[in-house]
Write a protein that holds these residues in place. Structure first.
Motif, PDB file in Angstrom:
ATOM      1  N   UNK A 124       0.852  -1.183   0.000  1.00  0.00           N
ATOM      2  CA  UNK A 124       0.000   0.000   0.000  1.00  0.00           C
ATOM      3  C   UNK A 124       0.892   1.239   0.000  1.00  0.00           C
ATOM      4  N   UNK A 125       0.456   2.260  -0.708  1.00  0.00           N
ATOM      5  CA  UNK A 125       1.281   3.459  -0.837  1.00  0.00           C
ATOM      6  C   UNK A 125       1.264   4.270   0.457  1.00  0.00           C
ATOM      7  N   UNK A 126       2.438   4.745   0.861  1.00  0.00           N
ATOM      8  CA  UNK A 126       2.570   5.672   1.983  1.00  0.00           C
ATOM      9  C   UNK A 126       2.696   7.074   1.400  1.00  0.00           C
ATOM     10  N   UNK A 127       1.884   7.987   1.872  1.00  0.00           N
ATOM     11  CA  UNK A 127       1.871   9.340   1.322  1.00  0.00           C
ATOM     12  C   UNK A 127       3.238  10.000   1.447  1.00  0.00           C
ATOM     13  N   UNK A 128       3.677  10.583   0.368  1.00  0.00           N
ATOM     14  CA  UNK A 128       4.946  11.314   0.273  1.00  0.00           C
ATOM     15  C   UNK A 128       4.559  12.785   0.370  1.00  0.00           C
ATOM     16  N   UNK A 129       4.701  13.374   1.555  1.00  0.00           N
ATOM     17  CA  UNK A 129       4.107  14.681   1.814  1.00  0.00           C
ATOM     18  C   UNK A 129       4.744  15.798   0.999  1.00  0.00           C
ATOM     19  N   UNK A 130       6.072  15.883   1.040  1.00  0.00           N
ATOM     20  CA  UNK A 130       6.716  16.998   0.352  1.00  0.00           C
ATOM     21  C   UNK A 130       8.192  16.718   0.128  1.00  0.00           C
ATOM     22  N   UNK A 131       8.778  17.539  -0.749  1.00  0.00           N
ATOM     23  CA  UNK A 131      10.204  17.503  -1.042  1.00  0.00           C
ATOM     24  C   UNK A 131      10.763  18.885  -0.773  1.00  0.00           C
ATOM     25  N   UNK A 132      11.822  18.946   0.024  1.00  0.00           N
ATOM     26  CA  UNK A 132      12.418  20.233   0.339  1.00  0.00           C
ATOM     27  C   UNK A 132      13.929  20.151   0.365  1.00  0.00           C
ATOM     28  N   UNK A 133      14.550  21.190   0.873  1.00  0.00           N
ATOM     29  CA  UNK A 133      16.000  21.245   1.016  1.00  0.00           C
ATOM     30  C   UNK A 133      16.353  21.424   2.487  1.00  0.00           C
ATOM     31  N   UNK A 134      17.421  20.776   2.895  1.00  0.00           N
ATOM     32  CA  UNK A 134      17.938  20.976   4.242  1.00  0.00           C
ATOM     33  C   UNK A 134      19.429  21.214   4.135  1.00  0.00           C
ATOM     34  N   UNK A 135      19.887  22.270   4.766  1.00  0.00           N
ATOM     35  CA  UNK A 135      21.307  22.601   4.721  1.00  0.00           C
ATOM     36  C   UNK A 135      22.043  21.914   5.866  1.00  0.00           C
TER      37      UNK A 135
END
Length: 266
Positions: A124-135
């Protein structure tokens, strides 16, 4: 295992996916040629694809010729079935079949009178909420890394894989992890460069694409073993990873969910 070593190295800045190997890198002594099968079926609209090649002893770069004329069939446990179409040498694609979460898929490949089979369950698919950047602070100051955010559902048994592209070019890294230590938690996974031959720092204007996959346990274990087979472990003699394909073939068949997000750096 490499995942734990990698975690220790970055514990003060966050937790990353463990880096896996870049490509299938088959380690073979001089033996008879073997069939290599790489099969993928997803829940997206794009075609499923099975790539079939044959090993050659003298080819040290693993550039193996495609196998023509195979009969390739994928069927599910709901009675759906499709014979794949060969679109180029050794490449076979679905035209209508699309993966469905929770179903189990069987791949059958017939070549010169020999049949190879593999079974994979699409989680079952797990929701992929967002993609961001972390320094993250490195030797040369703050370095930006793509970071994926999601929440692991309660209950051990989820397995994840991330594939990262920079400007539509695969960056040479694969990332996998299980939910053994993150069960039921919000996840902030930093995609470090890991084993890339050349560490490339993201630049303004770069476009980062990350595909998140929910894979089954067999595929997760295959990728972890593949890392060891590439010589990245303390194993005395690297071996080919355990395939879920029968009859002595090398490779894998993976039915998995897929979700892709894109991030453009300002």
């Amino acid at each position: 295992m490499k995942q734990l070593t990698y975690l220790a190295a970055i514990i003060i800045t966050g937790i990353s996916f463990a880096s896996c190997t870049k490509v299938i890198d088959v380690n073979l002594d001089k033996t008879e040629p073997k069939i290599v099968i790489e099969g993928n079926l997803t829940d997206t609209a794009g075609p499923g694809m099975v790539k079939i090649t044959r090993t050659i002893d003298i080819d040290k770069n693993n550039n193996f010729p495609g196998v023509r004329g195979a009969t390739v069939i994928i069927k599910d446990d709901a009675g759906n079935e499709e014979v794949l179409t060969e679109t180029e040498a050794g490449v076979y694609k679905t035209m209508t079949l699309r993966g469905v979460e929770g179903r189990t898929y069987t791949l059958t490949v017939s070549i010169d009178g020999t049949t190879y089979t593999a079974v994979s369950h699409m989680p079952m698919k797990v929701a992929y909420d967002s993609l961001g950047l972390k320094e993250v602070r490195g030797f040369d100051g703050l370095v930006p890394y793509p970071t994926v955010f999601y929440r692991d559902p309660v209950g051990i048994g989820n397995y994840y894989r991330a594939v990262r592209y920079v400007n539509n070019i695969p960056d040479g890294e694969l990332y996998v992890e299980s939910d053994e230590f993150i069960d039921g938690k919000n996840r902030e996974a930093i995609l470090f460069n890991g084993d890339s031959e050349e560490e490339r720092v993201l630049q303004p204007g770069d476009v980062v694409t990350v595909e998140m996959q929910c894979i089954d346990k067999q595929m997760y274990e295959y990728l972890v073993e593949r890392e060891e087979a590439d010589g990245n472990s303390q194993a005395a003699a690297p071996a080919n990873p355990t395939s879920n394909i029968s009859n002595g073939a090398i490779g894998y068949f993976s039915a998995h969910t897929s979700e892709t997000k894109v991030l453009a750096l300002p």
